[in-house]
Design an enzyme around this catalytic site. Structure first.
Site, short mmCIF file in Angstrom:
data_model
loop_
_atom_site.label_atom_id
_atom_site.label_comp_id
_atom_site.label_asym_id
_atom_site.label_seq_id
_atom_site.Cartn_x
_atom_site.Cartn_y
_atom_site.Cartn_z
N CYS A 124 42.53 40.27 50.69
CA CYS A 124 43.51 41.11 49.99
C CYS A 124 42.98 41.64 48.65
O CYS A 124 43.35 42.75 48.24
CB CYS A 124 44.80 40.34 49.78
SG CYS A 124 44.61 38.74 48.99
N HIS A 157 48.23 42.69 43.71
CA HIS A 157 47.01 42.38 42.98
C HIS A 157 46.60 43.60 42.16
O HIS A 157 46.69 44.74 42.63
CB HIS A 157 45.86 42.05 43.95
CG HIS A 157 46.00 40.75 44.65
ND1 HIS A 157 46.91 39.78 44.31
CD2 HIS A 157 45.31 40.24 45.72
CE1 HIS A 157 46.79 38.74 45.12
NE2 HIS A 157 45.82 38.99 45.97
#
Length: 355
Positions: free
Chosen positions: A134, A259
């Site tokens: 990710c 993120h």
């Protein structure tokens, strides 16, 4: 192919997890290219019903029988389960799209980001296609577009990673810690947050509420973390740059999902911000959101729940005319996991339909 529809059969293995739930949303939102969608999970989850495409579908336990007749199997399970079961699914004729770290660096398993290297998905000697980590996915779509124009030479990256990257336990830990520190004067004396939190640090080594933790993953050689090594190794493989110089520091921050990364990217020759902005503004899967004078730049609070990679703070490095500075945000459960898997599966489905 599913006999009654002529459309491929899809299995979602790990359907009850955090990424699995997002996957079911995405499958319900995207064009309906699938015949049967089979939901598979651990035996303890068997019998539960989950909604996909407006229908309630019963979850079945992972077994060889459950994988029979499947054309594409998307796995979102721990590495050890993927290592055991992905080859089983492939041996039974399915193309596996795996979101674990089990096969990412296997030379016989392509590591695919459809906006960057879609062609790689066609060469899969083991019948498996890997989905990147990710953190890598949060930046690589934007970097891939810039690399295609300027030729990437070096990356220096710092990540600001959401707690959902550590799974449900990470989210539960942050929420619990926030309840302990809310409405207090904590964060003003050495160790006061740690004392308030006690042993409730969950999957993190330090308190994450009112704090940042410069660590994600497990310990690797010479003090590097596994998460940092993934960003380096995966970026090299996806971009086809085996000698790319990469330096990464991964930091966990008190954000639930999304993120963020600061990126210092050096290229083969001189770059201009104007051309970089043109590239990013037209790149598939990228949103350029960059007007600091008006307070406009990506933040997790705005990016969460969206599909693109958001890019802002685009600047040429002050001391290097070949380098750009960027701030990038991406939803680590959508493009960082479920969405990219779904896009790979759709590539494979289109290929199967053409055969």
């Amino acid at each position: 192919m599913t006999a009654h529809t002529g459309k491929p059969t899809l299995a979602v293995v790990g359907a009850t997890g955090a990424v699995g739930r997002v996957m079911l949303q995405i499958l319900s939102q995207h064009a309906d290219i699938w015949g049967e969608i089979r939901l598979i999970a651990s035996p303890r989850s068997a019998g539960r019903k989950l909604a996909v495409r407006g229908e309630e579908v019963e979850v079945v336990a992972l077994s060889e029988e459950a994988l029979s007749g499947v054309d594409v199997a998307m796995f979102d399970v721990p590495d050890e389960i993927a290592r055991q079961w992905a080859p089983v699914a492939a041996a039974r004729g399915a193309v596996v799209v795996d979101n674990s770290g089990a096969f990412r660096m296997d030379p016989d398993v392509p590591l695919v980001v459809p906006e960057v290297n879609p062609h790689a998905a066609r060469s899969r000697p083991r019948g498996i296609v890997s989905n990147p980590n990710c953190t890598t996915l949060s930046m690589i779509v934007a970097l891939g577009a810039l690399h295609a124009e300027f030729g990437l030479r070096e990356l220096v990256v710092s990540s600001y990673q959401a707690v959902s990257g550590a799974g449900r336990a990470g989210v539960d830990t942050l929420r619990q810690q926030l309840s302990l520190v809310a409405g207090t004067e904590l964060g003003t004396s050495p160790g006061d947050v740690r004392r308030a939190v006690g042993d409730s640090t969950g999957p993190f080594s330090e308190p994450v509420a009112l704090n940042v933790v410069p660590w994600a993953g497990s310990l690797r050689e010479d003090g590097w973390s596994s998460e940092e090594m993934k960003v380096r190794d995966e970026s090299r493989k996806i971009l086809g740059l085996p000698d790319l110089r990469v330096a990464v520091t991964c930091v966990r921050v008190p954000v639930v999902t999304v993120h963020s990364l600061t990126v210092h990217a050096r290229f083969e020759g001189e770059v201009t911000v104007g051309r970089a902005r043109e590239i990013l503004d037209t790149a598939p899967g990228v949103v350029l959101f960059d007007n600091p004078g008006a307070g406009e730049f990506p933040t997790p609070a705005d990016v969460v729940g969206t599909d693109p990679t958001w890019v802002g703070r685009v600047r040429r490095a002050l001391d290097d005319p070949t380098a750009l500075e960027l701030f990038v945000c991406g939803d680590n459960l959508r493009k960082g996991a479920a969405l990219n898997s779904a896009q790979i599966a759709e590539l494979v489905a289109a290929e199967l339909g053409a055969l």
